[in-house]
Scaffold this motif. Structure first.
Motif, mmCIF file in Angstrom:
data_model
loop_
_atom_site.group_PDB
_atom_site.id
_atom_site.type_symbol
_atom_site.label_atom_id
_atom_site.label_comp_id
_atom_site.label_asym_id
_atom_site.label_seq_id
_atom_site.Cartn_x
_atom_site.Cartn_y
_atom_site.Cartn_z
ATOM 1 N N LEU A 1 59.028 56.348 58.182
ATOM 2 C CA LEU A 1 57.899 55.847 57.168
ATOM 3 C C LEU A 1 57.623 54.381 57.618
ATOM 4 N N ASP A 2 58.630 53.667 57.851
ATOM 5 C CA ASP A 2 58.275 52.177 58.324
ATOM 6 C C ASP A 2 57.322 51.931 59.441
ATOM 7 N N THR A 3 57.538 53.076 60.373
ATOM 8 C CA THR A 3 56.335 52.693 61.586
ATOM 9 C C THR A 3 54.700 53.092 60.842
ATOM 10 N N VAL A 4 54.888 53.935 60.193
ATOM 11 C CA VAL A 4 53.748 54.135 59.668
ATOM 12 C C VAL A 4 53.090 52.981 58.838
ATOM 13 N N LYS A 5 54.035 52.455 58.161
ATOM 14 C CA LYS A 5 53.698 51.150 57.110
ATOM 15 C C LYS A 5 53.250 49.871 57.717
ATOM 16 N N VAL A 6 53.818 49.903 59.103
ATOM 17 C CA VAL A 6 53.903 48.503 59.825
ATOM 18 C C VAL A 6 52.374 48.937 60.514
ATOM 19 N N LEU A 7 52.195 50.069 61.022
ATOM 20 C CA LEU A 7 50.951 50.346 61.848
ATOM 21 C C LEU A 7 49.586 50.200 60.876
ATOM 22 N N ASN A 8 49.801 50.599 59.303
ATOM 23 C CA ASN A 8 48.672 50.586 58.427
ATOM 24 C C ASN A 8 48.546 49.068 58.117
ATOM 25 N N ASP A 9 49.569 48.213 57.996
ATOM 26 C CA ASP A 9 49.523 46.997 57.701
ATOM 27 C C ASP A 9 48.774 46.038 58.807
ATOM 28 N N THR A 10 49.149 46.440 59.975
ATOM 29 C CA THR A 10 48.619 45.763 61.008
ATOM 30 C C THR A 10 46.976 45.984 61.120
ATOM 31 N N ALA A 11 46.249 47.292 60.881
ATOM 32 C CA ALA A 11 45.136 47.693 60.762
ATOM 33 C C ALA A 11 44.438 46.746 59.731
ATOM 34 N N LEU A 12 45.102 46.266 58.646
ATOM 35 C CA LEU A 12 44.661 45.751 57.795
ATOM 36 C C LEU A 12 44.562 44.051 58.092
ATOM 37 N N LYS A 13 45.655 43.541 58.824
ATOM 38 C CA LYS A 13 45.590 42.262 59.407
ATOM 39 C C LYS A 13 44.479 42.151 60.225
ATOM 40 N N LEU A 14 44.153 43.168 61.169
ATOM 41 C CA LEU A 14 43.194 42.967 62.110
ATOM 42 C C LEU A 14 41.726 43.275 61.674
ATOM 43 N N LYS A 15 41.770 43.724 60.250
ATOM 44 C CA LYS A 15 40.521 43.925 59.453
ATOM 45 C C LYS A 15 40.141 42.427 59.058
ATOM 46 N N VAL B 1 55.013 62.569 51.576
ATOM 47 C CA VAL B 1 53.906 62.768 50.658
ATOM 48 C C VAL B 1 53.564 61.864 49.600
ATOM 49 N N GLU B 2 54.677 61.541 48.797
ATOM 50 C CA GLU B 2 54.199 60.390 47.682
ATOM 51 C C GLU B 2 53.882 59.497 48.270
ATOM 52 N N GLU B 3 54.527 58.822 49.281
ATOM 53 C CA GLU B 3 54.244 57.592 49.824
ATOM 54 C C GLU B 3 52.899 57.422 50.501
ATOM 55 N N SER B 4 52.660 58.504 51.208
ATOM 56 C CA SER B 4 51.199 58.628 51.913
ATOM 57 C C SER B 4 50.201 58.415 50.906
ATOM 58 N N ILE B 5 50.472 58.999 49.558
ATOM 59 C CA ILE B 5 49.405 59.158 48.677
ATOM 60 C C ILE B 5 49.320 57.714 48.123
ATOM 61 N N GLU B 6 50.333 57.026 47.910
ATOM 62 C CA GLU B 6 50.092 55.710 47.495
ATOM 63 C C GLU B 6 49.787 54.691 48.380
ATOM 64 N N MET B 7 50.051 55.061 49.916
ATOM 65 C CA MET B 7 49.366 53.944 50.787
ATOM 66 C C MET B 7 47.741 54.542 50.534
ATOM 67 N N LEU B 8 47.396 55.647 50.523
ATOM 68 C CA LEU B 8 45.992 55.942 50.488
ATOM 69 C C LEU B 8 45.297 55.188 49.251
ATOM 70 N N GLY C 1 53.116 69.733 53.637
ATOM 71 C CA GLY C 1 52.838 68.377 53.139
ATOM 72 C C GLY C 1 51.617 67.926 53.128
ATOM 73 N N LEU C 2 50.651 68.159 53.833
ATOM 74 C CA LEU C 2 49.610 67.454 53.898
ATOM 75 C C LEU C 2 48.394 68.073 52.766
ATOM 76 N N HIS C 3 48.891 69.080 52.007
ATOM 77 C CA HIS C 3 47.756 69.496 51.072
ATOM 78 C C HIS C 3 47.457 68.703 49.915
ATOM 79 N N SER C 4 48.621 67.958 49.434
ATOM 80 C CA SER C 4 48.026 67.018 48.282
ATOM 81 C C SER C 4 47.739 65.656 48.786
ATOM 82 N N ILE C 5 47.994 65.552 50.203
ATOM 83 C CA ILE C 5 47.410 64.270 50.902
ATOM 84 C C ILE C 5 46.130 64.439 50.980
#
Ligand SMILES: [Zn+2]
Length: 250
Positions: free
Chosen positions: A53-67, A85-92, A120-124
């Motif tokens: 999950l950490d990898t995903v978080k870092v990549l998403n934060d990086t996208a925001l920094k680049l923005k 699932v829950e963490e993905s929904i929170e991130m979204l 796991g993707l359905h609720s996402i």
């Protein structure tokens, strides 16, 4: 005006997806080369291999920094993960609040998950739908991709990479069948002269988005390839920027 729907900007060395090391050096160099190719705006996710999950978080934060760094020129894409699932929904929710409209390019094989119709993707997907976000997919397992597109009719899915013959025919049949199915031109396919004309003849130009997969691929080659195809200038405008503007609401 040209919008590249499919790129992978980066900050760290590990996120740099250059095919040959150091061809593109840093975020500034990335922008310089996009401009050199005549591309005004670029979209997409930051990518790096890792299953946590950490990898995903870092990549998403990086996208925001680049923005923050690129401003209007960059439309960030974020990752989700069916094992979280829950963490993905929170991130979204979090990133949607920050103005993010794009999920992906999703690259399951980088992050240790398998297919686009994972339980796991359905609720996402439901959350993505509520937030009115667009999904960019790396084309793989035809079946699961089609199942997702078919089930979540209100989400726009942009499949990547036209490729050749069988793959291209599969794209065409999905584009015809599903109103919410789109295709971006990144990766393999565009170098076959006539591929784009065939696509436009079969499905129209409204569902085709310009994309390169920069820094993996040479962006100017894609710009020139679209221009060289014998299609109308109206179709070229749709492909170069109008469809991306409409789909992303920009
Ligand atoms: Zn890609």
């Amino acid at each position: 005006m040209i919008i590249d729907f499919h790129t992978h900007p980066f900050i760290t060395k590990e996120q740099n997806s250059c095919f040959y090391e150091n061809t593109v050096k840093d975020p500034e160099d990335f922008a310089r080369l996009m401009h050199r190719a005549g591309i005004d705006v670029w979209c997409g996710s930051v990518i790096e291999k890792g299953t946590s999950l950490d990898t995903v978080k870092v990549l998403n934060d990086t996208a925001l920094k680049l923005k923050e760094f690129y401003g209007e020129k960059y439309i960030p894409g974020i990752h989700i993960h069916p094992n979280f699932v829950e963490e993905s929904i929170e991130m979204l929710e979090y990133y949607a609040q920050k103005g993010v409209r794009l999920a992906g390019e999703l690259v399951p094989y980088y992050h240790g998950w398998e297919h686009y119709y994972d339980e796991g993707l359905h609720s996402i997907y439901e959350k993505i739908n509520t937030l009115n976000m667009v999904v960019s997919l790396h084309t793989q397992s035809e079946e699961s991709m089609e199942q997702a597109i078919k089930t979540f009719k209100d989400i726009i899915f942009v499949c990547a990479h036209p490729r050749d013959r069988v793959d291209l025919e599969n794209h065409i049949s999905r584009l015809k069948k599903y109103d919410n199915c789109y295709l971006d031109l990144s990766g393999t396919g565009l170098f076959r002269f006539g591929m784009l004309k065939k696509l436009v003849n079969e499905v129209g130009s409204e569902k085709i988005l310009f994309g390169t997969d920069f820094p993996i691929c040479n962006p100017e080659m894609y710009v020139r390839a679209v221009d060289f195809e014998e299609i109308s200038s109206k179709d070229k405008d749709n492909i170069y920027f109008k469809n991306a503007q409409r789909v992303l609401g920009i």
